[in-house]
Design a protein around this motif. Structure first.
Motif, mmCIF file in Angstrom:
data_model
loop_
_atom_site.group_PDB
_atom_site.id
_atom_site.type_symbol
_atom_site.label_atom_id
_atom_site.label_comp_id
_atom_site.label_asym_id
_atom_site.label_seq_id
_atom_site.Cartn_x
_atom_site.Cartn_y
_atom_site.Cartn_z
ATOM 1 N N ARG A 232 0.822 -1.197 0.000
ATOM 2 C CA ARG A 232 0.000 0.000 0.000
ATOM 3 C C ARG A 232 0.863 1.256 0.000
ATOM 4 O O ARG A 232 2.063 1.191 0.267
ATOM 5 N N LEU A 254 -8.637 3.977 -3.793
ATOM 6 C CA LEU A 254 -9.167 3.890 -5.145
ATOM 7 C C LEU A 254 -10.477 4.670 -5.220
ATOM 8 O O LEU A 254 -11.201 4.783 -4.226
ATOM 9 N N LEU A 260 -5.709 1.400 -2.250
ATOM 10 C CA LEU A 260 -4.999 1.033 -3.465
ATOM 11 C C LEU A 260 -3.977 -0.023 -3.070
ATOM 12 O O LEU A 260 -3.033 0.261 -2.331
ATOM 13 N N THR A 262 -1.204 -2.641 -4.407
ATOM 14 C CA THR A 262 -0.395 -2.795 -5.617
ATOM 15 C C THR A 262 -0.326 -4.232 -6.119
ATOM 16 O O THR A 262 -0.038 -4.475 -7.282
ATOM 17 N N ASP A 281 -0.570 11.250 -12.338
ATOM 18 C CA ASP A 281 -0.380 9.814 -12.532
ATOM 19 C C ASP A 281 0.588 9.306 -11.477
ATOM 20 O O ASP A 281 1.640 9.911 -11.244
ATOM 21 N N LYS A 292 3.323 -0.165 -12.771
ATOM 22 C CA LYS A 292 1.878 0.026 -12.869
ATOM 23 C C LYS A 292 1.535 1.510 -12.824
ATOM 24 O O LYS A 292 2.247 2.309 -12.221
ATOM 25 N N ARG A 293 0.415 1.870 -13.463
ATOM 26 C CA ARG A 293 -0.015 3.266 -13.521
ATOM 27 C C ARG A 293 -1.407 3.413 -12.921
ATOM 28 O O ARG A 293 -2.313 2.645 -13.220
ATOM 29 N N TYR A 294 -1.543 4.435 -12.062
ATOM 30 C CA TYR A 294 -2.836 4.815 -11.500
ATOM 31 C C TYR A 294 -2.999 6.313 -11.740
ATOM 32 O O TYR A 294 -2.052 7.078 -11.568
ATOM 33 N N ALA A 306 -7.297 2.702 -11.411
ATOM 34 C CA ALA A 306 -6.264 1.803 -11.919
ATOM 35 C C ALA A 306 -6.286 1.781 -13.436
ATOM 36 O O ALA A 306 -7.343 1.682 -14.058
ATOM 37 N N ASP A 307 -5.115 1.913 -14.043
ATOM 38 C CA ASP A 307 -4.995 1.812 -15.491
ATOM 39 C C ASP A 307 -5.096 0.345 -15.888
ATOM 40 O O ASP A 307 -4.723 -0.554 -15.125
ATOM 41 N N ASN A 310 -0.204 -3.016 -17.284
ATOM 42 C CA ASN A 310 1.015 -2.383 -16.814
ATOM 43 C C ASN A 310 1.541 -1.409 -17.860
ATOM 44 O O ASN A 310 1.116 -1.414 -19.011
#
Length: 318
Positions: A232, A254, A260, A262, A281, A292-294, A306-307, A310
């Motif tokens: 986290r 989120l 969130l 991971t 981002d 990873k992208r959020y 969450a995108d 990856n």
């Protein structure tokens, strides 16, 4: 005399109406950024932003990095800010009490060929850690400290003094604090660990991995800290502008609800604005080696979406 008084009253009234008419477009103007100058520059550059509705700016962000605002010159039509350490090229986001506005163009951050290098990686199992002068052939040591294994550094200017603050997350879950001895200098002085307003050291589960941003654009810097096996990102917010004490804000959430998570241990967050839409981002590297992208759910939002998948390169996950 009555006639003169009436004329004077009418004259004053008309002047008041005229003054009000002239002021209203400025006071009620929508937030805009029409231009800024210069278009490029290194750390320490002063940027003048022109537009409307810019008075009492709470924060200005450049790719998630907070820029110091010159409050003495801030008006509805302009404000001046300073490019911080660790800045990168991106759009400017100005936040006032009325909301946020994003520049159409990017400010380009240029780099000097000398100075201090700060490795953005984890140093594993060494008996001491060093800060080195960029370009030195013998990797000149300018500072060392003997208790930080698995150190994860980041840089900021917490106190708005134009001196670089070196923040080092360690295996114990604390954030060590080093202060640059002089602007542009290569030596640092060890300070007490970053603390909560209660006086206790900030501490996450273990293996603290920090980054600094102003996630909600309120002018107070946020310390986002990845934790070891907890998977986290903990959030701590400055107690006041320029303060080195923080308030715990819980874990990053989120937009759909819940922490969130991971999905892998040892997450390391980095903040930027990849697509230039003003929404931050959060890029997270983890123990599995994936990136990873959020993305923030709104400009200035503190929850993330969450995108799908990856971060990719040449069609494969990085």
């Amino acid at each position: 005399m009555l006639f003169d008084t009436t004329i004077l009253s009418a004259k004053l009234s008309s002047q008041f109406v005229l003054a009000t008419a002239l002021l209203l477009p400025v006071l009620g103007a929508a937030q805009t950024i029409t231009s800024f100058s210069p278009a490029t520059g290194p750390t320490g550059t002063s940027i003048t932003i022109l537009g409307s509705g810019l008075s009492n700016a709470k924060s200005v962000l450049l790719n998630g990095q907070s820029l110091a605002i010159n409050t003495l010159t801030n008006t509805a039509l302009s404000l001046t800010v300073t490019v911080p350490v660790a800045a990168s090229t991106g759009k400017l986001v100005v936040t006032t009490a009325s909301g946020a506005v994003v520049s159409a163009a990017q400010f380009g951050v240029t780099r000097s060929t000398s100075g201090v290098t700060f490795p953005q990686t984890t140093t594993k199992g060494s008996s001491f850690n060093t800060i080195k002068v960029a370009g030195a052939t013998d990797a000149t040591v300018v500072s060392r400290y003997g208790a930080v294994n698995y150190s994860t550094p980041t840089v900021a200017d917490l106190t708005n003094t134009s001196r670089t603050d070196l923040l080092i997350g360690n295996a114990n879950g604390n954030i060590e604090y080093w202060k640059q001895t002089a602007v542009g200098g290569t030596a640092f002085t060890k300070q007490p660990n970053l603390q909560l307003s209660s006086g206790a050291d900030i501490r996450v589960a273990d293996f603290a991995k920090p980054t600094v941003t102003d996630i909600d654009g309120n002018g107070l810097l946020d310390l986002l800290v990845g934790t070891g096996d907890n998977q986290r990102i903990a959030r701590f917010e400055q107690t006041a502008v320029g303060a080195i004490t923080f308030t715990a804000k819980g874990n990053i959430q989120l937009a759909a609800g819940g922490d969130l998570v991971t999905g892998s241990a040892f997450p390391r967050p980095a903040i930027t604005d990849l697509d230039g839409n003003g929404r931050l981002d959060m890029l997270i590297g983890d123990y599995s080696g994936l990136m990873k992208r959020y993305e923030a759910s709104t400009v200035g939002g503190t929850t993330f979406v969450a995108d799908a998948g990856n971060i990719q390169a040449d069609g494969a996950s990085i």
